[in-house]
Design a protein around this motif. Structure first.
Motif, PDB file in Angstrom:
ATOM      1  N   UNK A   1      -3.879   8.933  -1.423  1.00 48.67           N
ATOM      2  CA  UNK A   1      -2.611   8.574  -0.722  1.00 48.67           C
ATOM      3  C   UNK A   1      -2.594   8.382   0.712  1.00 48.67           C
ATOM      4  N   UNK A   2      -3.703   8.754   1.441  1.00 45.22           N
ATOM      5  CA  UNK A   2      -3.784   8.686   2.720  1.00 45.22           C
ATOM      6  C   UNK A   2      -4.536   7.294   3.007  1.00 45.22           C
ATOM      7  N   UNK A   3      -5.493   6.763   1.975  1.00 41.52           N
ATOM      8  CA  UNK A   3      -5.935   5.366   1.904  1.00 41.52           C
ATOM      9  C   UNK A   3      -4.762   4.325   2.147  1.00 41.52           C
ATOM     10  N   UNK A   4      -3.834   4.735   0.994  1.00 40.14           N
ATOM     11  CA  UNK A   4      -2.651   3.689   1.131  1.00 40.14           C
ATOM     12  C   UNK A   4      -1.825   3.515   2.302  1.00 40.14           C
ATOM     13  N   UNK A   5      -1.610   4.815   2.989  1.00 35.58           N
ATOM     14  CA  UNK A   5      -1.003   4.898   4.059  1.00 35.58           C
ATOM     15  C   UNK A   5      -1.495   4.316   5.362  1.00 35.58           C
ATOM     16  N   UNK A   6      -2.851   4.710   5.111  1.00 32.99           N
ATOM     17  CA  UNK A   6      -3.695   3.942   6.738  1.00 32.99           C
ATOM     18  C   UNK A   6      -3.515   2.454   6.519  1.00 32.99           C
ATOM     19  N   UNK A   7      -3.690   1.772   5.023  1.00 30.88           N
ATOM     20  CA  UNK A   7      -3.687   0.276   5.049  1.00 30.88           C
ATOM     21  C   UNK A   7      -2.262  -0.043   5.405  1.00 30.88           C
ATOM     22  N   UNK A   8      -1.314   0.586   4.947  1.00 30.83           N
ATOM     23  CA  UNK A   8       0.171   0.080   5.299  1.00 30.83           C
ATOM     24  C   UNK A   8       0.259   0.042   6.891  1.00 30.83           C
ATOM     25  N   UNK A   9      -0.282   0.957   7.692  1.00 31.70           N
ATOM     26  CA  UNK A   9      -0.220   1.087   9.055  1.00 31.70           C
ATOM     27  C   UNK A   9      -0.874   0.083   9.744  1.00 31.70           C
ATOM     28  N   UNK A  10      -2.361  -0.234   9.278  1.00 35.78           N
ATOM     29  CA  UNK A  10      -2.931  -1.381   9.765  1.00 35.78           C
ATOM     30  C   UNK A  10      -2.454  -2.750   9.679  1.00 35.78           C
ATOM     31  N   UNK A  11      -1.899  -3.120   8.294  1.00 36.44           N
ATOM     32  CA  UNK A  11      -1.259  -4.098   8.204  1.00 36.44           C
ATOM     33  C   UNK A  11      -0.157  -4.419   9.137  1.00 36.44           C
ATOM     34  N   UNK A  12       0.857  -3.216   9.250  1.00 34.81           N
ATOM     35  CA  UNK A  12       1.849  -3.440  10.212  1.00 34.81           C
ATOM     36  C   UNK A  12       1.379  -3.528  11.681  1.00 34.81           C
ATOM     37  N   UNK A  13       0.237  -2.917  11.975  1.00 39.45           N
ATOM     38  CA  UNK A  13      -0.196  -2.944  13.243  1.00 39.45           C
ATOM     39  C   UNK A  13      -0.700  -4.410  13.670  1.00 39.45           C
ATOM     40  N   UNK A  14      -1.250  -5.104  12.775  1.00 46.08           N
ATOM     41  CA  UNK A  14      -1.848  -6.437  13.119  1.00 46.08           C
ATOM     42  C   UNK A  14      -0.888  -7.562  12.906  1.00 46.08           C
TER      43      UNK A  14
ATOM     44  N   UNK B   1      -2.543  -2.419  -4.024  1.00 46.36           N
ATOM     45  CA  UNK B   1      -3.435  -3.033  -2.858  1.00 46.36           C
ATOM     46  C   UNK B   1      -4.106  -4.183  -3.420  1.00 46.36           C
ATOM     47  N   UNK B   2      -4.525  -4.259  -4.628  1.00 44.60           N
ATOM     48  CA  UNK B   2      -4.950  -5.683  -5.046  1.00 44.60           C
ATOM     49  C   UNK B   2      -4.134  -6.687  -4.861  1.00 44.60           C
ATOM     50  N   UNK B   3      -2.750  -6.635  -4.886  1.00 51.68           N
ATOM     51  CA  UNK B   3      -1.697  -7.488  -4.892  1.00 51.68           C
ATOM     52  C   UNK B   3      -1.420  -7.797  -3.499  1.00 51.68           C
TER      53      UNK B   3
ATOM     54  N   UNK C   1       0.748  -1.230   0.113  1.00 45.46           N
ATOM     55  CA  UNK C   1      -0.158   0.106   0.044  1.00 45.46           C
ATOM     56  C   UNK C   1       0.856   1.318  -0.086  1.00 45.46           C
ATOM     57  N   UNK C   2       2.088   1.359   0.415  1.00 48.74           N
ATOM     58  CA  UNK C   2       2.859   2.422   0.414  1.00 48.74           C
ATOM     59  C   UNK C   2       3.339   2.780  -1.105  1.00 48.74           C
ATOM     60  N   UNK C   3       3.549   1.549  -1.872  1.00 50.07           N
ATOM     61  CA  UNK C   3       3.914   1.837  -3.231  1.00 50.07           C
ATOM     62  C   UNK C   3       2.513   2.694  -3.838  1.00 50.07           C
ATOM     63  N   UNK C   4       1.284   2.395  -3.399  1.00 45.98           N
ATOM     64  CA  UNK C   4       0.224   3.125  -3.777  1.00 45.98           C
ATOM     65  C   UNK C   4       0.100   4.527  -3.344  1.00 45.98           C
ATOM     66  N   UNK C   5       0.494   4.847  -2.431  1.00 43.12           N
ATOM     67  CA  UNK C   5       0.613   6.072  -1.726  1.00 43.12           C
ATOM     68  C   UNK C   5       1.635   7.148  -2.878  1.00 43.12           C
ATOM     69  N   UNK C   6       2.894   6.347  -3.017  1.00 42.81           N
ATOM     70  CA  UNK C   6       4.082   6.984  -3.631  1.00 42.81           C
ATOM     71  C   UNK C   6       3.428   7.246  -5.053  1.00 42.81           C
ATOM     72  N   UNK C   7       2.765   6.131  -5.661  1.00 41.47           N
ATOM     73  CA  UNK C   7       2.233   6.371  -7.243  1.00 41.47           C
ATOM     74  C   UNK C   7       1.086   7.502  -7.345  1.00 41.47           C
ATOM     75  N   UNK C   8       0.581   7.662  -6.278  1.00 40.58           N
ATOM     76  CA  UNK C   8      -0.601   8.832  -6.375  1.00 40.58           C
ATOM     77  C   UNK C   8      -0.018   9.796  -6.134  1.00 40.58           C
ATOM     78  N   UNK C   9       0.818  10.171  -5.178  1.00 39.95           N
ATOM     79  CA  UNK C   9       1.506  11.426  -4.652  1.00 39.95           C
ATOM     80  C   UNK C   9       2.367  12.007  -5.698  1.00 39.95           C
ATOM     81  N   UNK C  10       3.253  11.229  -6.483  1.00 42.02           N
ATOM     82  CA  UNK C  10       4.115  11.583  -7.488  1.00 42.02           C
ATOM     83  C   UNK C  10       3.586  11.927  -8.960  1.00 42.02           C
TER      84      UNK C  10
END
Length: 562
Positions: free
Chosen positions: A114-127, A36-38, A10-19
């Motif tokens: 971009x925030x959606x990708x970042x939130x998903x990254x944080x959630x996956x790391x948290x669990x 995200x689908x991957x 999901x961080x890759x998603x954030x970078x792709x959207x922001x850049x």
């Protein structure tokens, strides 16, 4: 080892959207859905790997090699983590794809996606965190990201809701941090397996006041539970969720991917620790029950589609915490997953309704048709049999033929009772069907009962065995959460009587039958309706407390008079 890449996709998603430039924004946002689908596909593969080969442990840093940190950094993915990763990535994929068109004309669309990708990254790391401190760090990041996800901070209501969310979550996070500090002081570790083992062996007692002592594990779990209460909107921390509903509809749907469910996940992640404290489990049961009742009642008094759904979520989160308090941890996770999938879908559909209502002033269309008031004996008798007679027969067969000692196992009674309550609620909705032959309604009732029974039996057997394969561990949780037999029997009896009376009342009212009520009850009902419509005036109470604190702070901040 590919599992290490999952949280970072999901961080890759954030970078792709922001850049990139604005000219390629549309193409980039659409292409950014693929990472995200991957992640979702990888989460499914990880779940299979964990289920067949055991937990995955990955370390990036070990404190034995350095002295800058006292806790290791890495991932620990067991069956609970893998299940949550599938839920988070699956719901997140749908929400991101929905948001591409929903936020298309918004000038801040790239920031939001971009925030959606970042939130998903944080959630996956948290669990998938390897220890309690890492879990807390990502838990903290979620609190900050919720403030940013409110998106339109130029709108006064949105900004106020985001600030209240941030403030209330800070209270829970402080208690969470205090629990971590106390756990490290008592047990000397924050690693999950070592923490559970040392807590089970420890007999530490904390003296709060002279003559008032509390066990160390109870103090730790109570503080951690307060952190879970704030994230999962438990009473009295529930007010942040209704105020947060000014955020875009996909953001409120994303809450159900793992943010609002974080309290249930936390208790399950620390189940061996919570299972050592009957006091904490009893507190969780009381808080969850109170939240479930108040949330559902306030939901019925709302006239806004998103607030109705929001208070429904509050009630369901109370239901989930109540299940944890009863020791039914696997049932709480099952509920967490089912509710997350269902409510995220409902919120996205509410976004469609709101969008259409803004385009068409008369939506939803008012219906002038008179409701059918005929009384169907077949429907009534089928409902009576499916909600009362069949569950009683199942209970007798289970106890008499299968020789399961129901009276000696509150856990078994809890599962059977949840089956009955859930099926009764589903069948109650079918009593309001109009203009259909009664035999079709009766058939739908029977199918509903069989479906609910099958799903709960799946949760009892397969899902419990999947998450907690040791039967002795499951039995210990039920034993720790066991209530006094007299109180437990009284609660079951009262809930049964209320369900039966409510079933009869609602059915008769729905089919044009009058039910006599004393005048004072009608007056009391109106007063309660106003009370719950105003959400028990808890918001006003918090506002007064906040203003009082600010006045006190201003007085203390004034320089002394000379």
């Amino acid at each position: 080892m590919y599992a290490i890449l999952l949280p970072f996709l999901p961080l890759l998603t954030t970078l792709m959207v922001a850049a990139g430039s604005d000219e390629s924004r549309r193409a980039r946002t659409q292409l950014a859905a693929f990472p995200i689908g991957a992640a979702f596909c990888g989460a499914i593969a990880t779940l299979y790997m964990v289920a067949t080969q055991g937990p995955i442990s990955i370390r990036f840093y070990d404190p034995a090699s350095m002295v800058s940190l006292t806790f290791p950094i890495g991932f620990y993915i067991d069956r609970l983590s893998a299940v949550m990763m599938v839920l988070i990535s699956g719901v997140g994929t749908v929400i991101y794809a929905y948001s591409i068109d929903y936020m298309y004309q918004d000038p801040h669309e790239p920031r939001y996606l971009a925030l959606i990708g970042l939130v998903m990254f944080v959630l996956l790391c948290m669990v998938s965190s390897a220890n309690l401190m890492m879990l807390f760090l990502f838990w903290q990041l979620l609190s900050y990201l919720l403030y940013l996800l409110a998106h339109n901070h130029t709108h006064a209501g949105t900004l106020e809701g985001a600030f209240k969310t941030f403030t209330l979550l800070r209270v829970g996070d402080i208690a969470f941090l205090a629990g971590i500090v106390l756990a490290h002081a008592l047990y000397g570790t924050l690693e999950f397996p070592a923490l559970f083992a040392r807590a089970a062996e420890s007999t530490a007692v904390i003296s709060l006041l002279p003559g008032l002592d509390i066990s160390g594990v109870t103090a730790v779990t109570l503080l951690l539970f307060i952190g879970g209460m704030s994230k999962s909107a438990q009473f009295p921390f529930h007010i942040w969720l209704p105020h947060y509903l000014y955020a875009p509809t996909p953001a409120t749907a994303l809450l159900h991917a793992g943010i609002i469910n974080a309290g249930g996940f936390l208790i399950n992640r620390l189940a061996p620790l919570f299972g050592l404290s009957s006091t904490t489990l009893h507190v969780a049961f009381v808080v969850g029950t109170l939240t479930a009742v108040l949330g559902a009642t306030m939901m019925l008094a709302q006239n806004d589609i998103k607030k109705t759904l929001g208070f429904s979520t509050v009630g369901q989160m109370g239901y989930m915490i109540m299940e944890c308090g009863l020791g039914a941890f696997s049932l709480a996770v099952f509920h967490l997953i089912a509710h997350g999938l269902f409510k995220a879908t409902v919120f996205l559909n509410s976004g469609n309704v709101i969008h259409k209502a803004r385009q068409e002033a008369h939506l939803p269309h008012a219906r002038q048709e008179e409701e059918e008031q005929t009384f169907s004996p077949l429907t009534w008798s089928t409902g009576f049999v499916t909600t009362l007679a069949i569950p009683l027969a199942i209970l007798l067969v289970t106890h008499g033929v299968l020789r399961i000692p129901l009276l000696e196992s509150q856990g078994t009674v809890i599962f059977l009772f949840f089956i009955w309550i859930t099926s009764s609620q589903a069948i109650l909705t079918l009593t309001r069907l109009r203009a259909v032959p009664s035999w079709e309604v009766s058939a739908a009732m029977l199918v509903t009962l069989l479906f609910v029974v099958f799903m709960y039996l799946f949760a009892v057997e397969s899902f419990t065995a999947f998450l907690y394969p040791n039967p002795e561990e499951v039995a210990s949780y039920f034993k720790a959460a066991a209530l006094p037999s007299g109180l437990f029997d009284l609660m079951i009896l009262l809930a049964t009587v209320m369900t039966v009376l409510s079933w009869c009342y609602l059915y008769l009212r729905a089919h044009g039958r009058t039910v006599w009520m004393p005048p004072w009850i009608e007056g009391l009902r109106i007063r309660f309706y106003v009370l719950f419509m105003n959400r028990l005036y808890v918001d006003e109470l918090y506002d007064r407390i906040g203003r009082a604190i600010m006045r006190m702070a201003h007085r203390l901040d004034k320089p002394p008079a000379r």
